[in-house]
Design a protein around this motif. Structure first.
Motif, PDB file in Angstrom:
ATOM      1  N   GLY A   1       6.972 -21.020  -1.173  1.00 24.24           N
ATOM      2  CA  GLY A   1       5.786 -21.824   0.026  1.00 24.24           C
ATOM      3  C   GLY A   1       5.554 -22.136  -0.956  1.00 24.24           C
ATOM      4  O   GLY A   1       5.427 -22.598  -1.860  1.00 24.24           O
ATOM      5  N   SER A   2       3.812 -22.545  -0.945  1.00 21.61           N
ATOM      6  CA  SER A   2       3.271 -23.632  -1.395  1.00 21.61           C
ATOM      7  C   SER A   2       1.905 -22.763  -2.339  1.00 21.61           C
ATOM      8  O   SER A   2       1.687 -23.734  -3.144  1.00 21.61           O
ATOM      9  N   HIS A   3       1.673 -21.787  -2.272  1.00 20.98           N
ATOM     10  CA  HIS A   3       0.657 -20.732  -3.008  1.00 20.98           C
ATOM     11  C   HIS A   3       1.589 -19.842  -4.309  1.00 20.98           C
ATOM     12  O   HIS A   3       2.425 -18.804  -3.218  1.00 20.98           O
ATOM     13  N   SER A   4       0.660 -19.621  -5.341  1.00 17.83           N
ATOM     14  CA  SER A   4       1.528 -18.697  -5.917  1.00 17.83           C
ATOM     15  C   SER A   4       0.685 -17.840  -7.550  1.00 17.83           C
ATOM     16  O   SER A   4      -0.532 -18.868  -7.522  1.00 17.83           O
ATOM     17  N   ASP A   5      -0.081 -16.730  -7.301  1.00 20.68           N
ATOM     18  CA  ASP A   5      -0.522 -15.935  -7.983  1.00 20.68           C
ATOM     19  C   ASP A   5       0.198 -15.862  -9.197  1.00 20.68           C
ATOM     20  O   ASP A   5      -0.384 -14.680 -10.316  1.00 20.68           O
ATOM     21  N   LYS A   6       1.731 -16.401  -9.457  1.00 17.05           N
ATOM     22  CA  LYS A   6       1.790 -16.705 -11.460  1.00 17.05           C
ATOM     23  C   LYS A   6       2.516 -17.709 -11.943  1.00 17.05           C
ATOM     24  O   LYS A   6       2.634 -18.787 -10.842  1.00 17.05           O
ATOM     25  N   PRO A   7       2.696 -17.987 -12.932  1.00 19.96           N
ATOM     26  CA  PRO A   7       2.974 -19.600 -13.501  1.00 19.96           C
ATOM     27  C   PRO A   7       4.309 -19.313 -12.779  1.00 19.96           C
ATOM     28  O   PRO A   7       5.448 -18.768 -12.584  1.00 19.96           O
ATOM     29  N   GLU A   8       4.648 -21.235 -12.712  1.00 17.96           N
ATOM     30  CA  GLU A   8       5.480 -21.703 -11.375  1.00 17.96           C
ATOM     31  C   GLU A   8       6.198 -22.486 -12.562  1.00 17.96           C
ATOM     32  O   GLU A   8       7.982 -22.881 -12.475  1.00 17.96           O
ATOM     33  N   VAL A   9       5.597 -23.515 -13.326  1.00 17.07           N
ATOM     34  CA  VAL A   9       6.036 -24.452 -14.134  1.00 17.07           C
ATOM     35  C   VAL A   9       6.083 -24.428 -15.139  1.00 17.07           C
ATOM     36  O   VAL A   9       5.090 -23.402 -16.068  1.00 17.07           O
ATOM     37  N   VAL A  10       6.672 -25.025 -16.434  1.00 11.22           N
ATOM     38  CA  VAL A  10       6.706 -24.542 -17.595  1.00 11.22           C
ATOM     39  C   VAL A  10       5.328 -25.006 -18.614  1.00 11.22           C
ATOM     40  O   VAL A  10       4.215 -24.252 -19.531  1.00 11.22           O
TER      41      VAL A  10
END
Length: 371
Positions: A299-308
């Protein structure tokens, strides 16, 4: 002495100016004291004091209290010898007693000043027994000399009185770290157990400079570019955490520089950053939390880090490709760094310097020197 012509001229002019100011003002103030010691208005040891104040303004023996206190207590020591019958003693013995007492008094008052020995001897040689002589010309002379020293040294770019600098703080990103502590210097000075005519901060700077020069001599002209790893695995700000973690594990490395398309360094991501993101402080269920951190969120939303870029370290200790290897050795040994990005022209990443690179270079150097 290893000083240039400009510094020699500065020192010589300073001695002349200081003695002229002290002498002229003392002679002008001579009136009320004209009956003492045949109207003396300047004491000879002031010339030696001027050499210390203007030529060696950083010396502990040239600071205001040693100059003023040293000459004054030495004059009092000489006057005491004369008041207790020194004029009836064998002259060489009287001079020796005055100088010895003067040195003892200076050391007790923490104002050791070599010309003070001459001031004590002068009292005997000139046959002075009037205690007012300690106020004029002695105290007057040295106070005026110190005032001239403060003005002249500061006007010519020299700190006087020499400041007591605090112990150095942690090194900045492009500075070599401290290699020894204040306690180490204290123990060395205690074993030396002699008066040292060098300020403590200057002594520290000299020791660090000598250590760097010794390393540079042993390591020759090696630069970071000569031993660094050129094949550097990098990631970008938007690299997925899962991909970055896979690179770390696949190549068995501990850090990945984060760069822009131009090659400019913007940060670094390490195993420690991943562990911190997974809340290393809480051990229970840590493996699962690490997997959740690395796993991409659909999906397009996240409550945690996704990228470096969301977990990387932005403040990175770096070095330059032209920097001497001798300067880098203490950086690794004293700070615990395992890898330092190397920048070239335009602040672009050109390599990475690791402990392995250093050990390999040291091994080669040892093989050369031992053979």
């Amino acid at each position: 002495m290893a000083i240039d012509r400009r510094e020699r001229l500065r020192a010589a002019v300073g001695v002349a100016v200081g003695l002229m100011v002290a002498g002229a003002l003392s002679r002008w103030l001579q009136g009320p004291w004209a009956g003492q010691a045949a109207g003396a208005w300047l004491v000879a040891p002031l010339g030696a004091s001027a050499v210390l104040v203007f030529v060696l303004p950083a010396s502990p023996l040239a600071q205001p209290w040693p100059v003023v206190g040293g000459n004054l207590v030495s004059a009092l020591a000489g006057l005491a010898v004369m008041s207790l019958g020194g004029q009836h003693l064998w002259p060489p013995l009287a001079v020796a007693l005055a100088a010895g007492l003067g040195v003892a008094a200076m050391m007790a008052a923490r104002c050791l000043h070599p010309p003070g020995g001459g001031t004590a001897a002068l009292m005997v040689l000139a046959g002075v027994s009037d205690w007012r002589f300690a106020l004029f010309p002695v105290a007057t002379n040295v106070l005026l000399l110190v005032a001239a020293g403060v003005a002249y040294n500061r006007a010519t770019g020299r700190a006087y009185p020499h400041p007591d600098r605090p112990a150095p703080a942690a090194a900045h990103a492009d500075e070599p770290p401290v290699r020894f502590s204040e306690a180490d210097i204290d123990r060395a000075l205690a074993r030396y157990n002699q008066v040292l005519d060098v300020p403590r901060d200057d002594l520290r700077a000299l020791l660090e400079a000598a250590e760097t020069e010794s390393l540079r001599r042993r390591m020759g002209e090696l630069r970071c570019r000569d031993i660094m790893s050129h094949d550097v695995r990098t990631v970008s700000y938007g690299t997925a955490l899962q991909d970055a973690w896979a690179l770390l594990r696949q190549h068995r490395i501990k850090a990945l520089p984060v760069v822009e398309r131009s090659g400019r360094l913007v940060g670094i991501v390490t195993q420690a950053d991943f562990l911190r993101g997974a809340d290393l402080d809480v051990l229970k269920g840590f493996d699962e939390r690490l997997r959740q951190l690395i796993r991409a969120t659909p999906g397009s939303h996240s409550d945690k880090p996704e990228v470096v870029g969301q977990i990387m370290t932005r403040q990175v200790r770096v070095t330059r490709d032209h920097r001497s290897l001798a300067e880098m050795l203490p950086l690794f040994s004293a700070t615990g760094h395992h890898h330092i990005p190397v920048l070239g022209e335009g602040d672009r990443l050109v390599g990475i310097l690791t402990q392995t690179d250093l050990v390999r270079a040291l091994g080669r150097e040892q093989g050369l020197t031992s053979g």
